[in-house]
Design an enzyme around this catalytic site. Structure first.
Site, PDB file in Angstrom:
ATOM      1  N   THR A 294       0.852  -1.191   0.000  1.00  4.35           N
ATOM      2  CA  THR A 294       0.000   0.000   0.000  1.00  4.35           C
ATOM      3  C   THR A 294       0.888   1.240   0.000  1.00  4.35           C
ATOM      4  OG1 THR A 294      -1.873   1.057   1.112  1.00  4.35           O
ATOM      5  CG2 THR A 294      -0.259  -0.024   2.527  1.00  4.35           C
ATOM      6  N   LYS A 298       4.042   1.359  -3.762  1.00  7.18           N
ATOM      7  CA  LYS A 298       3.610   0.532  -4.891  1.00  7.18           C
ATOM      8  C   LYS A 298       4.551   0.638  -6.096  1.00  7.18           C
ATOM      9  CE  LYS A 298      -1.234   0.411  -3.531  1.00  7.18           C
ATOM     10  NZ  LYS A 298      -2.648   0.527  -3.942  1.00  7.18           N
ATOM     11  N   ASP A 337      -5.187  -4.056  -7.970  1.00 11.50           N
ATOM     12  CA  ASP A 337      -5.921  -2.799  -7.781  1.00 11.50           C
ATOM     13  C   ASP A 337      -6.835  -2.494  -8.967  1.00 11.50           C
ATOM     14  OD1 ASP A 337      -5.157  -1.967  -5.266  1.00 11.50           O
ATOM     15  OD2 ASP A 337      -3.421  -0.826  -5.976  1.00 11.50           O
ATOM     16  N   GLY A 361      -4.641  12.955  -7.017  1.00 15.56           N
ATOM     17  CA  GLY A 361      -3.459  12.229  -6.566  1.00 15.56           C
ATOM     18  C   GLY A 361      -2.676  11.668  -7.727  1.00 15.56           C
ATOM     19  N   GLY A 364       0.937   5.519  -6.541  1.00 17.41           N
ATOM     20  CA  GLY A 364       0.805   4.206  -7.145  1.00 17.41           C
ATOM     21  C   GLY A 364      -0.626   3.820  -7.431  1.00 17.41           C
ATOM     22  N   ASN A 384      -3.012  17.123  -8.748  1.00 15.92           N
ATOM     23  CA  ASN A 384      -2.051  16.685  -7.744  1.00 15.92           C
ATOM     24  C   ASN A 384      -1.301  17.891  -7.185  1.00 15.92           C
ATOM     25  OD1 ASN A 384      -0.722  14.462  -6.357  1.00 15.92           O
ATOM     26  ND2 ASN A 384       1.114  15.022  -7.506  1.00 15.92           N
ATOM     27  N   ALA A 388       3.994  18.274 -12.130  1.00 18.12           N
ATOM     28  CA  ALA A 388       4.932  17.524 -12.973  1.00 18.12           C
ATOM     29  C   ALA A 388       4.774  16.021 -12.781  1.00 18.12           C
ATOM     30  CB  ALA A 388       6.361  17.950 -12.663  1.00 18.12           C
TER      31      ALA A 388
END
Length: 498
Positions: A294, A298, A337, A361, A364, A384, A388
């Site tokens: 988690t 990841k 996932d 976000g 991962g 995010n 970048a």
């Protein structure tokens, strides 16, 4: 075995703790230092204990404050009270500190314990850190063969845990069959408390679930029902969930309940990993067979291992949430996932065609979400803190990097409205909202991959605005089910090759 530490300050509270937890314990520790002074009378304790039926083996402890206890008197008073309690209770085990060896009063007490049919637990505690040489301390603790050595240390890292494991392994080789207790405090020491058999500990300590006061205390019911504390053996297959933080994870409950139902000789534990580069060595030391991965590891997990069943997809995603370690020690990576995320979403949204998506976000999990949606939705944007990083994911997924934005951009969004908002960061675990300024229209489907708490502040706002909401529970269950199949498949292969 599981030992219930009685931590209340009255005998009445001890009775309640015993009544609530008796089905899960094999022995009980009398923490006399935690009792009120008026409740420490030896004869009163003897009469109380005689009224408990059937009795359990007793560990008698009066712990000093410097060792994490609450004894407020001097050493002469402590020795006097212990001696009186030994005469009144005839306990099975009595904890005596290593630095008391050689002191006439305390050596006489140790002889008195043995004369009464009991065993001394020769104890040493390092409440602030793991010492440089746990082996040397344990050798001193074990100098008297009639005693059980007990070493307690504070752990801060995987390196601390590794040093402790090495000392326990060395002790088992040098003194096979010798009883001992190895206990690590803090998050890094959790393995020592939930899987005591791995270190050769004779038992582990737990407390009443209503009296958990510190991070190093585990409820005895959880030790029994989740970690099978009275059954797990050193040679069981070991699996873990890796993350930072990891205490919130429900994976141990899920996988251990499945292992129990299927009668698998396997155990699954949480491992808090702050520096992933330290993990491979510890995994080899533990003979760890597999792991759920988690946040925030990841991407590092995929770099460690060879891609598994769908190598092309894994490379495009750039992240793995499952690691499997073969008999030859090589790692294989998988990602459950993606189906775990999609299945609940497709149950709530009959079609993803033409859906405009905002992903919050760029870690991962966001990679897995973008990989799952890139060919199913019409337009996908990532928001995010670091633009970048979001642009990098889009570029790697062969999507326009111009669709990367800051979180502030989403809060002031003036473009075409979104149909789907997916929140992939861990901020909801701290009950925070990554975009508190974003105004929901009420027509969005809002999906937060967090499952603890069940409703994050973001989902609560979305629900209040009339949006359809999905929390991370369904995703967790689906991806965990797929992971469990991978884990048990590996177990079958390993056992067939024995």
């Amino acid at each position: 075995m599981i030992c219930l530490s009685l931590t209340g300050d009255t005998l009445a509270s001890w009775s309640e703790e015993l009544e609530r937890n008796r089905p899960w314990v094999s022995l009980v520790e009398f923490r006399v230092d935690l009792l009120r002074p008026a409740e420490r009378n030896p004869e009163q304790l003897r009469r109380w204990w005689r009224g408990i039926a059937p009795p359990l083996p007793v560990v008698l402890t009066i712990r000093r404050s410097r060792d994490g206890g609450h004894w407020e008197g001097d050493e002469a008073q402590r020795a006097f009270l212990l001696e009186a309690l030994v005469d009144a209770l005839h306990p099975d085990y009595v904890e005596i500190d290593l630095d008391r060896r050689g002191a006439a009063t305390w050596d006489a007490l140790a002889m008195r314990v043995r004369a009464a049919g009991g065993t001394v637990l020769r104890s040493h505690c390092e409440p602030r850190e793991t010492p440089e040489s746990p082996s040397r301390i344990m050798a001193r603790l074990a100098a008297e063969p009639r005693e059980i050595p007990r070493l307690v240390v504070r752990m801060h890292s995987l390196d601390d845990l590794g040093a402790f494991l090495a000392a326990a392994d060395e002790f088992s080789l040098r003194m096979p069959g010798r009883r001992a207790l190895w206990i690590g405090m803090g998050d890094a020491g959790l393995l020592t408390r939930v899987f005591p058999a791995r270190l050769g500990s004779s038992w582990t300590y737990g407390v009443d679930g209503e009296r958990v006061r510190a991070s190093c205390q585990e409820p005895v019911r959880k030790l029994h029902e989740v970690y099978r504390g009275g059954e797990a053996q050193r040679d069981w297959h070991l699996f873990a969930v890796l993350g930072n933080p990891v205490a919130h994870s429900r994976s141990p409950e899920y996988h251990n309940s499945r292992f129990l139902a299927d009668r698998r000789r396997a155990i699954y534990i949480p491992l808090r990993v702050s520096d992933f580069s330290r993990f491979p060595a510890l995994a080899e030391q533990l003979n760890l067979r597999g792991a759920s991965v988690t946040v925030p590891h990841k991407e590092s997990a995929l770099k460690l291992a060879s891609p598994g069943n769908d190598a092309a997809l894994l490379r495009r995603v750039g992240a793995a949430n499952t690691l499997l370690r073969g008999a030859d020690g090589t790692w294989r990576a998988e990602n459950t996932d993606i189906p775990g995320f999609l299945d609940p979403l497709e149950e709530r949204m009959t079609s993803l065609e033409g859906v405009r998506t905002a992903v919050i976000g760029a870690g991962g999990t966001a990679r897995s979400v973008v990989a799952a949606l890139r060919e199913r939705t019409s337009e996908l944007h990532i928001f995010n803190r670091t633009v970048a990083r979001a642009a990098g994911i889009l570029e790697e997924m062969e999507l326009p990097p111009s669709r990367a934005y800051s979180l502030a951009d989403l809060e002031s969004w003036q473009g075409a409205p979104f149909d789907l908002v997916v929140q992939t960061t861990s901020v909801g675990m701290q009950e925070d909202d990554p975009v508190p300024g974003y105004s929901f229209r009420g027509t969005e489907t809002v999906y937060d991959i967090i499952y603890t708490p069940p409703e994050t502040p973001l989902l609560a706002r979305a629900r209040a605005a009339g949006c359809r909401t999905i929390n991370g529970q369904a995703m967790f269950e689906r991806q965990a089910e797929l992971q469990y199949s991978l884990f048990t498949g590996l177990i079958d292969v390993l056992e067939a090759s024995r």
